[in-house]
Design a protein around this motif. Structure first.
Motif, PDB file in Angstrom:
ATOM      1  N   ILE A 447       0.266  -3.992   2.210  1.00 12.67           N
ATOM      2  CA  ILE A 447       1.392  -3.211   1.702  1.00 12.67           C
ATOM      3  C   ILE A 447       1.472  -3.414   0.192  1.00 12.67           C
ATOM      4  N   PRO A 448       1.626  -2.307  -0.551  1.00  7.99           N
ATOM      5  CA  PRO A 448       1.676  -2.468  -2.006  1.00  7.99           C
ATOM      6  C   PRO A 448       2.989  -3.098  -2.468  1.00  7.99           C
TER       7      PRO A 448
ATOM      8  N   GLU C 123      -4.470   0.360   8.000  1.00 13.30           N
ATOM      9  CA  GLU C 123      -5.043  -0.748   7.239  1.00 13.30           C
ATOM     10  C   GLU C 123      -6.151  -0.268   6.296  1.00 13.30           C
ATOM     11  N   ALA C 124      -6.075   1.014   5.951  1.00  9.76           N
ATOM     12  CA  ALA C 124      -7.136   1.596   5.119  1.00  9.76           C
ATOM     13  C   ALA C 124      -7.257   0.889   3.771  1.00  9.76           C
ATOM     14  N   LYS C 125      -6.135   0.442   3.240  1.00  8.20           N
ATOM     15  CA  LYS C 125      -6.213  -0.239   1.940  1.00  8.20           C
ATOM     16  C   LYS C 125      -7.125  -1.454   2.034  1.00  8.20           C
ATOM     17  N   HIS C 126      -7.030  -2.141   3.150  1.00 12.50           N
ATOM     18  CA  HIS C 126      -7.860  -3.322   3.325  1.00 12.50           C
ATOM     19  C   HIS C 126      -9.338  -2.935   3.279  1.00 12.50           C
ATOM     20  N   THR C 127      -9.695  -1.899   4.043  1.00 15.53           N
ATOM     21  CA  THR C 127     -11.087  -1.448   4.039  1.00 15.53           C
ATOM     22  C   THR C 127     -11.534  -1.146   2.614  1.00 15.53           C
ATOM     23  N   HIS C 128     -10.670  -0.449   1.876  1.00 16.93           N
ATOM     24  CA  HIS C 128     -11.077  -0.066   0.523  1.00 16.93           C
ATOM     25  C   HIS C 128     -11.149  -1.253  -0.425  1.00 16.93           C
ATOM     26  N   GLU C 129     -10.260  -2.203  -0.262  1.00 17.74           N
ATOM     27  CA  GLU C 129     -10.355  -3.389  -1.115  1.00 17.74           C
ATOM     28  C   GLU C 129     -11.695  -4.079  -0.902  1.00 17.74           C
ATOM     29  N   GLU C 130     -12.114  -4.147   0.354  1.00 14.66           N
ATOM     30  CA  GLU C 130     -13.401  -4.788   0.624  1.00 14.66           C
ATOM     31  C   GLU C 130     -14.572  -3.940   0.134  1.00 14.66           C
ATOM     32  N   ALA C 173      -5.341  10.846   2.591  1.00 14.66           N
ATOM     33  CA  ALA C 173      -4.430   9.713   2.387  1.00 14.66           C
ATOM     34  C   ALA C 173      -5.145   8.375   2.560  1.00 14.66           C
ATOM     35  N   THR C 174      -6.124   8.341   3.453  1.00 14.14           N
ATOM     36  CA  THR C 174      -6.819   7.070   3.678  1.00 14.14           C
ATOM     37  C   THR C 174      -8.092   6.981   2.848  1.00 14.14           C
ATOM     38  N   LYS C 175      -8.381   8.016   2.059  1.00 13.15           N
ATOM     39  CA  LYS C 175      -9.619   8.077   1.282  1.00 13.15           C
ATOM     40  C   LYS C 175     -10.816   7.912   2.231  1.00 13.15           C
ATOM     41  N   TYR C 543       6.586   5.657   4.561  1.00 11.77           N
ATOM     42  CA  TYR C 543       5.795   6.799   4.185  1.00 11.77           C
ATOM     43  C   TYR C 543       5.219   6.679   2.769  1.00 11.77           C
ATOM     44  N   GLU C 544       6.055   6.145   1.877  1.00 11.00           N
ATOM     45  CA  GLU C 544       5.627   6.046   0.473  1.00 11.00           C
ATOM     46  C   GLU C 544       4.538   4.993   0.302  1.00 11.00           C
ATOM     47  N   ASN C 545       4.547   3.996   1.178  1.00 11.59           N
ATOM     48  CA  ASN C 545       3.613   2.888   1.003  1.00 11.59           C
ATOM     49  C   ASN C 545       2.340   3.034   1.833  1.00 11.59           C
ATOM     50  N   TYR C 546       2.251   4.139   2.565  1.00 14.56           N
ATOM     51  CA  TYR C 546       1.141   4.301   3.502  1.00 14.56           C
ATOM     52  C   TYR C 546      -0.174   4.736   2.858  1.00 14.56           C
ATOM     53  N   PRO C 547      -0.153   5.769   2.029  1.00 13.41           N
ATOM     54  CA  PRO C 547      -1.447   6.272   1.530  1.00 13.41           C
ATOM     55  C   PRO C 547      -2.169   5.273   0.631  1.00 13.41           C
ATOM     56  N   VAL C 548      -3.487   5.421   0.591  1.00 11.25           N
ATOM     57  CA  VAL C 548      -4.313   4.606  -0.301  1.00 11.25           C
ATOM     58  C   VAL C 548      -4.370   5.317  -1.644  1.00 11.25           C
ATOM     59  N   THR C 549      -3.857   4.675  -2.664  1.00 12.07           N
ATOM     60  CA  THR C 549      -3.936   5.304  -3.981  1.00 12.07           C
ATOM     61  C   THR C 549      -5.320   5.048  -4.566  1.00 12.07           C
TER      62      THR C 549
END
Ligand code: SF4
Ligand SMILES: [Zn+2]
Ligand SMILES: [Zn+2]
Lengths: 483, 275, 565
Positions: A447-448, C123-130, C173-175, C543-549
């Motif tokens: 979570i950001p 958990e897409a952000k996690h995938t992208h961080e890795e 949203a999940t890139k 909702y605001e925190n869901y997408p991967v920027t």
């Protein structure tokens, strides 16, 4: 007045991301949706213990210095060290931890996060047994049986119950909130109802009255969402439980193993386990196998007592075994808001979640050997960097003593006890308030974190400070090689 | 051949020195031995920077290489790791992972030893005249590959989880044992002459644990099987006193044997009603 | 920067180049017609094989599940480590390498593009961080959408276009890069510990069948004009008799094909080519699958080769992983993700002497050799499920050499050996075909226009292997083949030499590719009140925190796709 929505609360592992902050003149003046701990942090973070200038110890005294000088000194200490430790990381962003790991690799140090003194032992047992788990929403939608073991979310994770478990509302399971109110009604007078409702609405745990009588009206077999609390004492969470099991201190392992035997339909050759009559345990075991979806949350009460890490071994095994009969999951109640993130980043970059030793030029991991507390107890380290943590006040005395003897660099927004012992003290911005980043919730959902206000002038986020130290170390090393 | 090692200074940093191994020393001159690589903290060093090596030719012309270390080397890890032949004698305390994955030969320590001694051992003998730390003979984190053979003798006390995940071999402890001795044991024998903390044999599946002293408690997931007049530890070692025999661990459908001396454990007499 | 690779034997199937001796010119990271010969840096590739950089369509290298696998298994990697060097980061390897090591090890073998095939959207952000921490290689990830409640609900109501719009939103949203289905319907059922048993078994609580999900998302995929097809891990995976399910899955979208364009990718097909009623009567269903694929053009697939080693299985298929746990008794991780998907992890040791494991080993090779068109069957191990990706050189040797296969056959379980079809198969793949199954075919199936070939304009991702096809026969010298592919003589990524003689020369970021799906009418999903309400109800993250920027991507490489809705 600008209102910032969907802010993530940088306090506990529940990582509620629905906080609304009202900002006035660059200061947070109002907090909506948060619990008392959340409010306290957002409204009170800018308190008088804030460090505003980098400091350096000269002739035994901490004196103000420039950021450049502080960073240079920090880099020197780490570059010279033969076995430095780098500790903290659970109250900062994943991005900062990532730089911390690079730094540890560069200086051949031991990097460890606060899980070493909280759920690190739980991880050791996960490495032996595995862990059947899920994200918190899964519990909200599906769980009809919630167990908190050695954990008191009412005080430590105040919104956990309301957002994710008993009082949350899901697709297949309704909130048990109403049932709880009815129960209170039956038990106590009107006045107490009001205070109870106040607790729910205002979330001021401090106002709670404490004399609810124990109830053994076997509500255990009723339909709908149920709550079981297992603990050594009757906590506030226990008061609202449908069933409370008071376990003799340090006997959780025996109790867990008894449950494991019972759900395999084994007979026990004893009448009581951990001070609890076996008939009671049979009832609880029945409730566990007959639910549609059970969730067991455990806290430090389980991890740190008696059998320690092996309590978790038994708890994980119990839940794993329960999956032969029904759906059941288990989750540690992580404390610091980003301790999960610290483990996560460490794992993807080094293969190991904490206690990573880079002294041989590659990651090595063996808690007990490479964990910071043990390194300090054996007096092996010769320099230390502490980020966003206060180990001197919560490590064992002997460990803290050796830490204070090391050349000590502290990066922290606060003048905490460890900071007071520092040789180099670099103030930092509050992550999640004055600096952005990413944190991982206790269920591993990233979570950001937002930057909602500016830090005081000249104060940088941990990530940036660490980057500068790293760059400085590389400069020093280059010079040495050239020489 | 006999090699004497003398520490040149008080060792403060952790040292990794798996080169201290008779198989590696064999046939080498002192100067060559001193050139072997070790790690002191985060710096790579030569063994000779930390130890002085001297060779004393032994009278008996047997091929055995004997390494004798004089002094406190409790900071030195992985001594004798993976060794197959020869002998190491430590006259002082020794560090972690002593004789890890050892396959043969002999290590004797006249002092105390830190954790993971004989970890994942497959053969050979380790004899510790002082105390041993936690995880004696136990595997590395996450692994179930415990001791597969060999013998560990400790004359003092041991820490937690001695013999965890043991499959074969024998561990004899003449002092007391910490909790979880024989945790998740799959075979082999553990003998504790004195007292045992709680949770002995937890989650054991097979194998034998013998406790001659007082045991804090027996897990509720063990059942009593009977009383035996004596128990054999190994060839030539029999303890002749009545023992309760428990079987467990039920949680793992285990058939492990836990013998507990009857006389020393009157608090277990209530089990007799099931006999 | 200009680079000239001279005199190599070039294998570039997309452009029909089959081992011809020629030069490859590179400028600014792209392949060009020619460069200034004097100025350009030259690489002498004479006596060597030159191919486009390897592409991996299916390899679990990043994200929550992979990382739980790392955390779960210190014993897997403590002996396989990589020291820090002046240019590279340290790390650990074996079946689930740390991110830096993953990038280096792929690059060392000459692979430059890798797709992580299972990203839980939440958990897409996690995938992208890795992925951002995985150096050198380019990569992308497929969001898991086959059990997403939105999809189940829209498809149940027959709202294909509405479904397509939400899938488009989700991919962006999940890139993400492609639509991934894993045991469609089964994962939702697993939320309550159940499963579905055929493609017509209704999903509890949702009144929809796997068939409807597969067909629905196949249509969605077409409506959105996504470069790859739907990427399907079938129902009943890992169960004897499941080749029928695999056939049914392919059949069920047969009518959705137009022309020769594939509409479905069946991944790690070995795991769904099992015949027999139980583990005793277990046998290979490769022939049946191959016959079907040989007669149809709407399918691509990858192998999921099994390697005899200790590895870590990890899939989004929670119920399958649970079965694997009960079979093996090994440690088990489960991780269900609200409203979306699940995941499971079990360490697993494939043994030569096990009848079932040896048969699995044979099945994957049978598939690769019996399916005639190499563009249809791509080489993978479903890393790390069949084995770690570092085993690719061995698979290449098995594919190229009957002798290599025989050498292994000799050592496997005798019952498996006697039933294996391999002794009856003479086919040996050429370098040209190897270039198809390891790069050209993979890039084509993925719709990656600039990867997998060496034509002008392609990304200058190139692998050079020290094997002289003029002097040696790969089928005889299979060990030399293995050695050559294990350590590329050169790996060039984006025009830069990143590996020489198997050593990584530099740590650099690779790009993360993702689809920017543009709808006909820019739809207002982002602001839609209904969406916000459902967000609140379905997920525990706002909702605001869901997408991967985009700042989660070290190097962001968006690919614009114009949809038909
Ligand atoms: S429960 Fe925890 S994360 Fe949520 S608002 Fe309270 S302190 Fe913050
Ligand atoms: Zn799959
Ligand atoms: Zn896969």
């Amino acid at each position: 007045m600008p209102v910032v929505k969907a802010v993530t609360c940088p306090v506990c592992g529940s990582l509620c991301d629905d906080i609304e902050l009202t900002i006035e003149n660059g200061r947070i003046v109002k907090v909506k949706n948060g619990c008392a701990m959340c409010e306290a942090k957002f409204l009170g973070y800018c308190c008088e213990h804030r460090v505003l200038k980098p400091m350096i110890r000269k002739d035994g005294e901490l004196v103000k210095t420039s950021l450049k000088e502080a960073i240079r000194r920090a880099a020197e200490i780490l570059a010279e060290a033969n076995y430095p430790v780098l500790y903290g990381w659970s109250n900062t962003s994943c991005e900062a931890t990532s730089v911390g790991i690079e730094l540890a690799e560069e200086v051949g140090g031991v990097i460890d996060n606060t899980s070493v003194v909280c759920h690190g032992p739980s991880i050791l047992s996960i490495q032996d047994v595995g862990i059947p788990s899920c994200t918190l929403g899964q519990i909200r939608h599906r769980a009809d049986l919630i167990v908190y073991w050695g954990s008191n979310p009412w005080s430590a994770h105040p919104r956990h119950i309301e957002r994710y478990t008993s009082f949350s509302e899901g697709r297949f399971e309704k909130s048990a909130w109403r049932g709880y109110v009815t129960k209170i009604k039956a038990l106590v007078g009107r006045k107490k109802i009001q205070s109870a409702i106040k607790r729910l609405v205002l979330k001021k745990p401090s106002q709670i009255s404490t004399h609810l009588e124990p109830t053994f009206v076997s509500p255990i077999m009723r339909k709908g969402r149920k709550l079981i609390v297992i603990d050594v004492r009757r906590t506030k969470t226990a008061e609202m439980a449908d069933f409370f099991v008071q376990v003799e201190p340090n006997k959780d392992y025996e109790l867990l193993q008894a449950f494991r035997a019972l759900i395999r339909d084994q007979e026990l050759a004893v009448d009581k386990v951990a001070g609890v009559p076996v008939e009671y345990l049979e009832d609880v075991a029945d409730a566990m196998v007959s639910c549609d979806f059970g969730a067991l949350f455990f806290g430090l009460g389980l991890t740190m007592s008696g059998a320690k890490l092996r309590n978790i071994d038994a708890a994980l095994s119990l839940v794993r075994d329960l999956n032969m009969r029904t759906k059941f999951i288990i989750m540690p109640m992580r404390g610091h808001f980003n301790v999960t993130g610290a483990n996560t980043v460490s794992t993807w970059q080094t293969g190991y979640p904490y206690a990573v030793d880079f002294s041989l030029g590659y990651p090595r991991y063996n808690p007990g050997e490479t964990s910071v507390v043990d390194v300090l107890l054996r007096k092996e380290s010769d320099a230390a960097l502490i980020v966003a943590s206060d180990p001197v006040s919560n490590f064992p005395h002997k460990a803290a003593e050796h830490l204070a003897e090391n050349p000590l660099i502290v990066i922290d927004p606060h003048m905490n006890v460890t900071a007071q012992m520092a040789d180099v003290l670099i103030p930092s911005a509050f992550v999640g308030i004055e600096a952005a980043g990413t944190a991982y919730r206790m269920d591993h959902v990233p979570i950001p974190l937002k930057k909602v206000v500016n830090p005081p002038r000249g104060i940088l986020p941990d990530e940036e400070i660490l980057r500068r130290i790293l760059a400085e170390i590389r400069k020093i090393k280059k010079k040495q090689e050239a020489a | 051949m006999m090699v004497n090692l003398y520490p040149l200074k008080e060792l403060k940093l952790p040292i990794v020195a798996e080169c201290i191994n008779p198989d590696i020393f064999q046939g080498k001159k002192p100067a060559e031995i001193e050139k072997l690589e070790v790690w002191e903290g985060n710096k790579q060093k030569k063994l000779g920077e930390l130890f002085k090596a001297e060779i004393a030719e032994t009278e008996d012309a047997s091929e055995n290489t004997v390494v004798v270390i004089h002094g406190d080397i409790s900071r030195v890890k992985r001594i004798g790791a993976g060794m197959k032949n020869g002998e190491i004698i430590i006259k002082g305390d020794a560090g972690m992972h002593l004789g890890e994955e050892m396959k043969g030969g002999k290590i004797a320590v006249y002092g105390n030893v830190l954790g993971w001694a004989g970890s994942m051992m497959k053969g050979g003998t380790i004899e510790i005249h002082g105390n041993a730390g936690d995880y004696l003979g136990a595997p590395y984190r996450g692994s179930t590959e415990g001791m597969k053979g060999g013998k560990i003798i400790v004359h003092g006390n041991v820490g937690r989880e001695a013999g965890a995940h043991m499959h074969k071999g024998i561990v004899k402890i003449y002092g007391c044992a910490g909790q979880f001795a024989g945790f998740r044991m799959h075979g082999g024998t553990i003998y504790v002459q004195k007292d045992c903390e709680a949770r002995t044999g937890a989650c054991m599946v097979e194998g034998t644990i013998v406790v001659s002293g007082r045991i804090e408690s027996v897990m509720p997931s063990f059942t009593i099987e009977g009383v035996k007049k004596k128990v054999k530890i190994e060839e030539g070692e029999v303890v002749e006193t009545p023992f309760y025999l428990f079987l467990g661990d039920l949680t793992e459908n285990g058939r492990g044997k836990l013998y507990v001396a009857k006389d020393k454990n009157p608090h277990l007499s209530h089990y007799e009603k099931y006999l | 920067m200009e680079l000239l690779i001279r005199n190599g034997f070039v294998y570039d199937p997309v452009n029909g180049v089959n081992g011809e001796k020629m030069d490859i010119a590179i400028k600014n990271g792209k392949i060009v017609e020619k460069v200034n010969e004097r100025r350009a840096k030259k690489i002498d590739a004479s006596g060597m094989v030159v191919m486009p950089g390897g592409v991996d369509i299916h390899s679990h290298i990043a994200g929550g599940k992979v990382n739980s696998g790392r955390l779960l298994r210190p014993e897997d990697h403590f002996k396989d480590f990589e020291r820090k060097t002046v240019t590279t980061r340290s790390g650990v390897g074996y079946s689930i390498p740390s991110t830096f090591t993953t990038g280096y090890r792929y690059a060392r073998m000459g692979w430059t593009t890798v797709m992580d095939p299972a990203m839980p959207p939440l958990e897409a952000k996690h995938t992208h961080e890795e992925l951002s921490d995985t150096p050198i290689i380019d990569k992308a990830s497929y969001p898991l959408l086959g059990d997403w409640w939105f999809v189940l609900e829209y498809l149940k109501n027959g709202q294909i276009e509405e479904c397509a719009r939400h899938v488009a939103w989700m991919i962006t949203a999940t890139k993400g890069y492609a639509i991934k289905l894993v045991n469609p319907g089964g994962l939702e059922a697993w939320g309550f510990g159940r499963n579905v048993n055929s493609i017509d078994d209704p999903v509890p609580n949702f009144g929809i069948t796997p068939r409807e999900i597969i067909r629905g998302l196949c249509k969605v995929n077409k409506l959105l004009n996504l470069p790859h097809t739907i990427h399907v891990h079938t129902n009943n995976l890992g169960k004897p008799g499941n080749y029928v399910t695999a056939l049914e899955t392919m059949e069920c979208v047969e009518d959705l094909a137009d022309g020769d364009k594939p509409v479905i990718h069946i991944t790690h097909c070995q795991f769904c080519a099992f015949k027999g009623d139980d583990w005793r009567t277990f046998e290979s269903g490769a022939e049946e699958i191959a016959n079907y694929v040989n007669a149809h053009s709407h399918v691509t697939m990858d192998m999921g080769q099994v390697i005899f080693t200790d590895t870590t299985t990890m899939t989004a298929d929670g119920p399958f992983q649970y079965i694997l746990y009960t079979l093996s008794g090994n440690k088990w991780v489960n991780h269900d993700v609200e409203t979306e998907t699940s995941a499971g992890i079990v360490p697993f040791h494939y043994r030569r002497k096990s009848f079932v494991h040896a048969t699995q080993w044979s099945i994957a090779l049978e598939l690769a050799l019996l399916i005639k068109d190499p563009w249809k069957i791509l080489m993978t191990t479903d890393h790390p499920n069949g084995g770690p990706f570092i085993a690719y050189p061995r698979i290449i040797a098995w594919l190229m050499s009957r002798k290599a296969r025989e050498a292994t056959l000799k050592k496997i379980n005798p019952k498996a050996r006697s039933r294996s079809l391999l002794p009856s198969i003479d086919r040996e793949l050429s370098f040209y075909e190897i270039a198809i199954v390891t790069r050209a075919g993979q890039a084509k199936a993925l719709g990656l226009k600039n990867k997998g070939h060496l034509g002008v304009g392609a990304d200058a991702d190139i692998a050079i292997y020290g094997f002289n096809p003029e002097e040696m026969e790969p089928s005889k010298k299979y060990k030399a083949v293995r050695r050559a592919f294990k350590r590329a003589a050169y790996t060039i990524k984006g025009g830069q030499v990143v590996v020489k003689d198997g050593e990584v020369l530099k740590h650099m970021d690779g790009a993360t590719m993702w689809l920017d799906v543009q709808l006909c009418e820019p739809c207002e999903i982002e602001l839609n009140e209904d969406m916000k309400r459902r967000f609140k109800e379905y997920w525990t993250v706002g909702y605001e925190n869901y997408p991967v920027t985009e700042d989660y991507l070290a190097v962001s490489h968006p690919i614009t796709v114009k949809a038909d809705v």
